[in-house]
Design a protein around this motif. Structure first.
Motif, PDB file in Angstrom:
ATOM      1  N   LYS A 146     -35.569   0.016  24.681  1.00  0.00           N
ATOM      2  CA  LYS A 146     -34.444   0.580  25.437  1.00  0.00           C
ATOM      3  C   LYS A 146     -34.820   0.733  26.915  1.00  0.00           C
ATOM      4  O   LYS A 146     -33.987   0.506  27.810  1.00  0.00           O
ATOM      5  N   LYS A 147     -36.069   1.122  27.180  1.00  0.00           N
ATOM      6  CA  LYS A 147     -36.514   1.279  28.568  1.00  0.00           C
ATOM      7  C   LYS A 147     -36.570  -0.069  29.283  1.00  0.00           C
ATOM      8  O   LYS A 147     -36.183  -0.181  30.445  1.00  0.00           O
ATOM      9  N   ILE A 148     -37.065  -1.068  28.574  1.00  0.00           N
ATOM     10  CA  ILE A 148     -37.110  -2.418  29.161  1.00  0.00           C
ATOM     11  C   ILE A 148     -35.698  -2.921  29.422  1.00  0.00           C
ATOM     12  O   ILE A 148     -35.380  -3.421  30.513  1.00  0.00           O
ATOM     13  N   GLN A 149     -34.827  -2.776  28.441  1.00  0.00           N
ATOM     14  CA  GLN A 149     -33.460  -3.283  28.562  1.00  0.00           C
ATOM     15  C   GLN A 149     -32.700  -2.568  29.674  1.00  0.00           C
ATOM     16  O   GLN A 149     -31.874  -3.194  30.364  1.00  0.00           O
ATOM     17  N   ALA A 150     -32.996  -1.292  29.892  1.00  0.00           N
ATOM     18  CA  ALA A 150     -32.357  -0.567  30.999  1.00  0.00           C
ATOM     19  C   ALA A 150     -32.778  -1.165  32.338  1.00  0.00           C
ATOM     20  O   ALA A 150     -31.953  -1.359  33.238  1.00  0.00           O
ATOM     21  N   GLN A 151     -34.070  -1.481  32.481  1.00  0.00           N
ATOM     22  CA  GLN A 151     -34.542  -2.071  33.734  1.00  0.00           C
ATOM     23  C   GLN A 151     -33.989  -3.486  33.921  1.00  0.00           C
ATOM     24  O   GLN A 151     -33.782  -3.931  35.052  1.00  0.00           O
ATOM     25  N   LEU A 152     -33.742  -4.187  32.823  1.00  0.00           N
ATOM     26  CA  LEU A 152     -33.204  -5.548  32.909  1.00  0.00           C
ATOM     27  C   LEU A 152     -31.689  -5.561  33.104  1.00  0.00           C
ATOM     28  O   LEU A 152     -31.089  -6.638  33.224  1.00  0.00           O
ATOM     29  N   GLY A 153     -31.075  -4.382  33.095  1.00  0.00           N
ATOM     30  CA  GLY A 153     -29.622  -4.318  33.261  1.00  0.00           C
ATOM     31  C   GLY A 153     -28.857  -4.670  32.007  1.00  0.00           C
ATOM     32  O   GLY A 153     -27.712  -5.114  32.075  1.00  0.00           O
ATOM     33  N   LEU A 154     -29.464  -4.445  30.849  1.00  0.00           N
ATOM     34  CA  LEU A 154     -28.852  -4.860  29.585  1.00  0.00           C
ATOM     35  C   LEU A 154     -28.349  -3.697  28.739  1.00  0.00           C
ATOM     36  O   LEU A 154     -27.899  -3.902  27.611  1.00  0.00           O
TER      37      LEU A 154
END
Length: 518
Positions: free
Chosen positions: A473-481
């Motif tokens: 979830k943290k990665i996807q937030a940074q990726l704009g997803l």
């Protein structure tokens, strides 16, 4: 069309006041498999709980000046909190003091007695209270319990016995004709050669020298032997023996009992024999994994070498601890726990490889394109993109096969090959050089590099989800997803090219700060 069911269990844990990282190992592994199966579309039932009866509990309660029920109530609350801290997603939690379990076990015991599989006699032999195990003279090791090495007590009392010997040949035939029933193979060979082929003795299944247990309904001097009580949880938790057996009919037989190697004997000899006597199907597989050792030995409060998982999570985060447990030890074998190994794994795999890749990618996307992805017509493939595709989207089938076989470390190794390859890809394509070029095609190649990295990270974030539920979830937030669930399903990890042009990256917190080993 109804979903396929998947029923996975851990052992129900003795309510110890010093649960250590070794206890977490089994539960984290079961949780990773349960999460994976849910992502694959299964209707999952993940069961864990506590085994609360027996002489050991009664003595501990007496030493503290409380009732056994008061003693276990306090500790069980701590166990539930630990599983919450470790992000364990169990669907049910059973306590062997639960009324419905007690009633079902009494029915099971009475049925076995009525049909002649349980009979009354007297017992004299050796008993290990910490393990709640009966042993013959020949099974002792240097006069002590062969499992834990602690002293045994001579027990002599009137008891009921289960006709375990009656099922010896049937058990051997079943195990030999179902090669996947006991895994890994070394555990199967151990059960056949050390216990079954030498011959089984009937099993003492009641006690009269203490009363903290499930009463035998037709003979109130007796309580049910703790292992018969505990093993039955796998079906009583599903409603077996109650007025509503719908969940039992839906989920049983379990696909896998995940247990430590020291209790494989109970789960592959005693439990199947009881099920055979009840004319019930056997679980599809019992997987006996190894121990997490420290200083070459099993963690034990008496030795003073326990490692507190709560403290580790406080220091490093739940996902880092889960990753270490699932990555460090070949599943099925023993493995070593050291703080140095934990920190090295966090620094190398999580901080350097994954965390640094996310940070560099997001920073470059912001620096070169203001955080927004150029349109497809303004991008050109650059460098060995096919390598990245093969090790990310092309990896899904391999990861599926490994997770189906409970090979967690190998699955993570395969996922990390893609992550490592993306780090190398940055050095190969040198985006900072492309950014300075006056060639319009280099600008498109730079956009292609960034798309490859962002798409590869989208896929990696999906593949790590069973193991590390917070980090994706943290990665996807940074990726704009965030909120783009239509491209974040498990099967989407096998499709290349789903990262949307509309996504806008944003810097977030450092996923895994490097740790100074000092």
């Amino acid at each position: 069309m109804s979903k396929p069911t998947y029923y996975i269990t851990t052992p129900i844990y003795y309510p110890s006041d010093n649960l250590h990282i070794g206890h977490s190992y089994t539960t984290v592994a079961a949780d990773a498999e349960a999460r994976y199966r849910r992502l694959k579309g299964y209707d999952v039932m993940f069961l864990t709980g506590t085994d609360e009866h027996g002489l050991k509990i009664q003595r501990k309660a007496e030493a503290k000046g409380v009732t056994p029920q008061q003693y276990v109530d306090e500790i069980v609350a701590g166990i539930k909190e630990l599983w919450k801290i470790m992000n364990i997603s169990n669907d049910r939690f059973i306590r062997t003091t639960d009324d419905y379990h007690v009633a079902a076990v009494q029915k099971i015991f009475k049925q076995l007695y009525d049909q002649g599989d349980i009979y009354k006699s007297s017992y004299e032999g050796w008993y290990c209270t910490p393990c709640e195990s009966f042993w013959t003279e020949t099974q002792l090791k240097d006069g002590k319990c062969p499992d834990c090495g602690r002293p045994v007590e001579n027990a002599k009392e009137e008891s009921y016995f289960f006709r375990l010997s009656k099922y010896q040949d049937r058990l051997i035939e079943y195990i030999e004709s179902h090669p996947d029933f006991i895994q890994p193979v070394s555990r199967k060979n151990e059960m056949l050669n050390n216990f079954l082929r030498p011959g089984l003795e009937d099993l003492c299944v009641s006690r009269t020298t203490f009363d903290w247990g499930i009463p035998v309904t037709f003979d109130d001097k007796h309580v049910v032997y703790v292992w018969v009580d505990a093993l039955s949880n796998y079906i009583t938790a599903m409603g077996y023996g109650s007025d509503d057996e719908s969940d039992y009919k839906k989920y049983w037989p379990a696909q896998v009992h995940l247990v430590g190697k020291e209790i494989v004997r109970f789960h592959t000899i005693i439990w199947p024999a009881i099920l055979m006597a009840l004319d019930l199907p056997l679980p599809e597989q019992v997987y006996g994994h190894g121990w997490l050792l420290i200083d070459g030995g099993k963690m034990s409060k008496s030795v003073g070498n326990v490692v507190d998982p709560v403290q580790l999570v406080d220091m490093y985060g739940a996902d880092a601890i889960r990753y270490f447990l699932l990555r460090e030890v070949p599943f099925g074998s023993d493995g070593q726990f050291t703080h140095e190994a934990l920190i090295n794994r966090i620094n190398a795999d999580l901080a350097n490889d994954l965390g640094n890749l996310v940070s560099r990618t997001v920073s470059m996307q912001i620096k070169y394109f203001g955080g927004k992805m150029p349109a497809k017509e303004d991008r050109l493939d650059c460098g060995p993109v096919d390598d990245i595709k093969a090790l990310t989207s092309g990896n899904l089938e391999k990861v599926n096969e490994l997770m189906d076989a409970l090979q967690f470390p190998t699955a993570l190794t395969e996922i990390w090959k893609g992550i490592s390859r993306m780090n190398k890809y940055i050095d190969e394509t040198a985006p900072w050089v492309l950014a300075k070029s006056e060639d319009p095609d280099d600008k498109k190649r730079l956009a292609g590099v960034m798309y490859t990295l962002l798409e590869g990270l989208r896929i990696a974030s999906i593949l790590i989800e069973p193991f590390m539920p917070e980090t994706p979830k943290k990665i996807q937030a940074q990726l704009g997803l965030t909120g783009k669930d239509d491209i974040l399903k498990w099967e989407n990890a096998g499709e290349w090219g789903l990262y949307p042009d509309s996504a806008e990256v944003s810097k977030g917190e450092v996923l895994f700060p490097r740790i100074d080993i000092k």
